[in-house]
Design a protein around this motif. Structure first.
Motif, PDB file in Angstrom:
ATOM      1  N   TYR A   3     -30.489  39.009   0.309  1.00 48.68           N
ATOM      2  CA  TYR A   3     -29.079  39.123   0.696  1.00 48.68           C
ATOM      3  C   TYR A   3     -28.856  38.395   2.016  1.00 48.68           C
ATOM      4  O   TYR A   3     -29.650  38.529   2.954  1.00 48.68           O
ATOM      5  N   HIS A   4     -27.772  37.635   2.087  1.00 49.14           N
ATOM      6  CA  HIS A   4     -27.468  36.866   3.285  1.00 49.14           C
ATOM      7  C   HIS A   4     -25.975  36.961   3.581  1.00 49.14           C
ATOM      8  O   HIS A   4     -25.158  37.161   2.679  1.00 49.14           O
ATOM      9  N   VAL A   5     -25.626  36.784   4.872  1.00 47.51           N
ATOM     10  CA  VAL A   5     -24.224  36.786   5.268  1.00 47.51           C
ATOM     11  C   VAL A   5     -23.973  35.606   6.204  1.00 47.51           C
ATOM     12  O   VAL A   5     -24.733  35.371   7.141  1.00 47.51           O
ATOM     13  N   ILE A   6     -22.914  34.871   5.908  1.00 45.23           N
ATOM     14  CA  ILE A   6     -22.484  33.744   6.727  1.00 45.23           C
ATOM     15  C   ILE A   6     -21.118  34.096   7.311  1.00 45.23           C
ATOM     16  O   ILE A   6     -20.208  34.508   6.587  1.00 45.23           O
ATOM     17  N   THR A   7     -20.983  33.934   8.623  1.00 44.12           N
ATOM     18  CA  THR A   7     -19.714  34.215   9.293  1.00 44.12           C
ATOM     19  C   THR A   7     -19.410  33.071  10.251  1.00 44.12           C
ATOM     20  O   THR A   7     -20.008  32.005  10.170  1.00 44.12           O
ATOM     21  N   ASN A   8     -18.502  33.324  11.194  1.00 43.90           N
ATOM     22  CA  ASN A   8     -18.207  32.360  12.249  1.00 43.90           C
ATOM     23  C   ASN A   8     -19.180  32.496  13.415  1.00 43.90           C
ATOM     24  O   ASN A   8     -18.987  31.859  14.453  1.00 43.90           O
ATOM     25  N   GLY A   9     -20.204  33.319  13.252  1.00 44.80           N
ATOM     26  CA  GLY A   9     -21.208  33.524  14.289  1.00 44.80           C
ATOM     27  C   GLY A   9     -22.588  33.137  13.805  1.00 44.80           C
ATOM     28  O   GLY A   9     -22.746  32.354  12.860  1.00 44.80           O
TER      29      GLY A   9
ATOM     30  N   PHE B 166     -26.320  33.055  12.139  1.00 45.39           N
ATOM     31  CA  PHE B 166     -26.777  33.291  10.776  1.00 45.39           C
ATOM     32  C   PHE B 166     -27.289  34.721  10.618  1.00 45.39           C
ATOM     33  O   PHE B 166     -28.054  35.218  11.442  1.00 45.39           O
ATOM     34  N   ASN B 167     -26.847  35.383   9.513  1.00 45.51           N
ATOM     35  CA  ASN B 167     -27.248  36.766   9.235  1.00 45.51           C
ATOM     36  C   ASN B 167     -27.047  37.660  10.460  1.00 45.51           C
ATOM     37  O   ASN B 167     -27.886  38.498  10.801  1.00 45.51           O
ATOM     38  N   ASN B 168     -25.896  37.467  11.151  1.00 49.41           N
ATOM     39  CA  ASN B 168     -25.682  38.196  12.398  1.00 49.41           C
ATOM     40  C   ASN B 168     -25.407  39.676  12.144  1.00 49.41           C
ATOM     41  O   ASN B 168     -25.117  40.085  11.015  1.00 49.41           O
ATOM     42  N   SER B 169     -25.511  40.466  13.185  1.00 53.44           N
ATOM     43  CA  SER B 169     -25.419  41.919  13.066  1.00 53.44           C
ATOM     44  C   SER B 169     -24.096  42.465  13.581  1.00 53.44           C
ATOM     45  O   SER B 169     -24.027  43.631  13.987  1.00 53.44           O
ATOM     46  N   SER B 170     -23.031  41.641  13.591  1.00 52.07           N
ATOM     47  CA  SER B 170     -21.726  42.156  13.974  1.00 52.07           C
ATOM     48  C   SER B 170     -21.322  43.267  13.008  1.00 52.07           C
ATOM     49  O   SER B 170     -21.824  43.353  11.879  1.00 52.07           O
ATOM     50  N   LEU B 171     -20.419  44.131  13.434  1.00 48.61           N
ATOM     51  CA  LEU B 171     -20.011  45.269  12.610  1.00 48.61           C
ATOM     52  C   LEU B 171     -19.453  44.813  11.274  1.00 48.61           C
ATOM     53  O   LEU B 171     -19.762  45.384  10.225  1.00 48.61           O
ATOM     54  N   ARG B 172     -18.621  43.775  11.312  1.00 46.74           N
ATOM     55  CA  ARG B 172     -18.019  43.273  10.076  1.00 46.74           C
ATOM     56  C   ARG B 172     -19.089  42.746   9.126  1.00 46.74           C
ATOM     57  O   ARG B 172     -19.091  43.048   7.930  1.00 46.74           O
ATOM     58  N   ALA B 173     -20.020  41.939   9.644  1.00 47.78           N
ATOM     59  CA  ALA B 173     -21.063  41.350   8.814  1.00 47.78           C
ATOM     60  C   ALA B 173     -22.024  42.412   8.291  1.00 47.78           C
ATOM     61  O   ALA B 173     -22.375  42.426   7.099  1.00 47.78           O
ATOM     62  N   LYS B 174     -22.457  43.305   9.167  1.00 46.91           N
ATOM     63  CA  LYS B 174     -23.425  44.332   8.778  1.00 46.91           C
ATOM     64  C   LYS B 174     -22.850  45.281   7.747  1.00 46.91           C
ATOM     65  O   LYS B 174     -23.487  45.579   6.725  1.00 46.91           O
ATOM     66  N   SER B 175     -21.635  45.761   7.996  1.00 43.62           N
ATOM     67  CA  SER B 175     -20.992  46.683   7.068  1.00 43.62           C
ATOM     68  C   SER B 175     -20.743  46.017   5.719  1.00 43.62           C
ATOM     69  O   SER B 175     -21.014  46.589   4.655  1.00 43.62           O
ATOM     70  N   GLY B 176     -20.226  44.784   5.765  1.00 41.61           N
ATOM     71  CA  GLY B 176     -19.952  44.070   4.526  1.00 41.61           C
ATOM     72  C   GLY B 176     -21.207  43.838   3.707  1.00 41.61           C
ATOM     73  O   GLY B 176     -21.222  44.024   2.484  1.00 41.61           O
TER      74      GLY B 176
END
Length: 235
Positions: A138-144, A146-156
């Motif tokens: 599982y991976h998440v790409i945001t405006n920050g 890679f695979n960052n731990s921001s609340l939005r990214a982590k929760s999503g």
């Protein structure tokens, strides 16, 4: 595009599952997902200002998406559109890692890019100045980062991982949708001039890609739902 959730080679039926929210100014001219008249193999949205796209797939099974990351030290002009990266990958036959390795970092404003050639998945960032093939998981790409731990990214990502155990389009779109009451971990961004303009789910199988995209207007006004099943032609 500010949130891109990916399940890579987690499910035997679907080697790649994507759930993504595109955040943008509502006055930026945009066309929703469609087959491009000038490149009929591409199915994706279109930035009518620069003619690129934030995310798209092809009838040959390719996928790419970009998340912008503006940097304080960037010059005012002289860059190529970041949407060109997505379009160019979709039009080429290059392997994922080969493509990201060839990008000239200085040609584009800061951004994160994810590309899939039908077999391999790769990540590139000129803000972090690195690229890498991605392992199954599982991976998440945001405006920050890679695979960052921001609340939005982590929760999503946590909710996404649970939902893809038995993947379902409606449940993934619900994950991406606005919630009441609004809170910081919400995947959705509300706003009058800027916010989430579309939520997209992609299910890649060996024979087709199932695309669902829900459009939104200012303050989370619900727009059109577009659904398409793309038969793959890999020859």
């Amino acid at each position: 595009m500010c949130l891109i959730l990916l399940a890579f080679k987690i499910d035997q039926q679907y080697p790649l599952i994507v759930a993504a929210n595109r955040d943008e100014y509502f006055d930026r001219p945009t066309r929703a997902v469609h087959y491009w008249s000038d490149h009929p193999k591409i199915f994706g949205g279109r930035d009518l200002q620069e003619q690129g796209t934030w995310m798209g797939v092809t009838t040959t099974g390719r996928f790419a998406a970009v998340a912008n990351w503006s940097r304080n030290n960037e010059r005012a002009s002289g860059y190529r559109s970041r949407g060109d990266l997505v379009r160019d990958f979709l039009l080429t036959k290059s392997k994922s890692l080969e493509f990201v390795r060839s990008i000239n970092n200085s040609e584009y404003r800061g951004c994160n890019l994810i590309v899939y050639d039908g077999v391999s998945l790769a990540y590139w960032s000129n803000h972090e100045n690195f690229f890498t093939p991605l392992n199954p998981g599982y991976h998440v790409i945001t405006n920050g980062c890679f695979n960052n731990s921001s609340l939005r990214a982590k929760s999503g990502l946590e909710q996404f991982a649970q939902l893809t155990i038995k993947p379902d389009t409606d449940e993934l779109l619900e994950l991406l949708a606005p919630k009441e009451p609004f809170h910081d971990s919400d995947c959705f961004v509300r706003g009058d001039t800027y916010g989430t303009r579309s939520s997209t789910t992609l299910f890649f199988s060996r024979t087709n890609i199932v695309v669902n995209e829900q459009q939104y207007g200012p303050r989370a006004t619900v727009g059109t739902l577009i659904a398409e099943e793309i038969a793959l032609h890999t020859g």
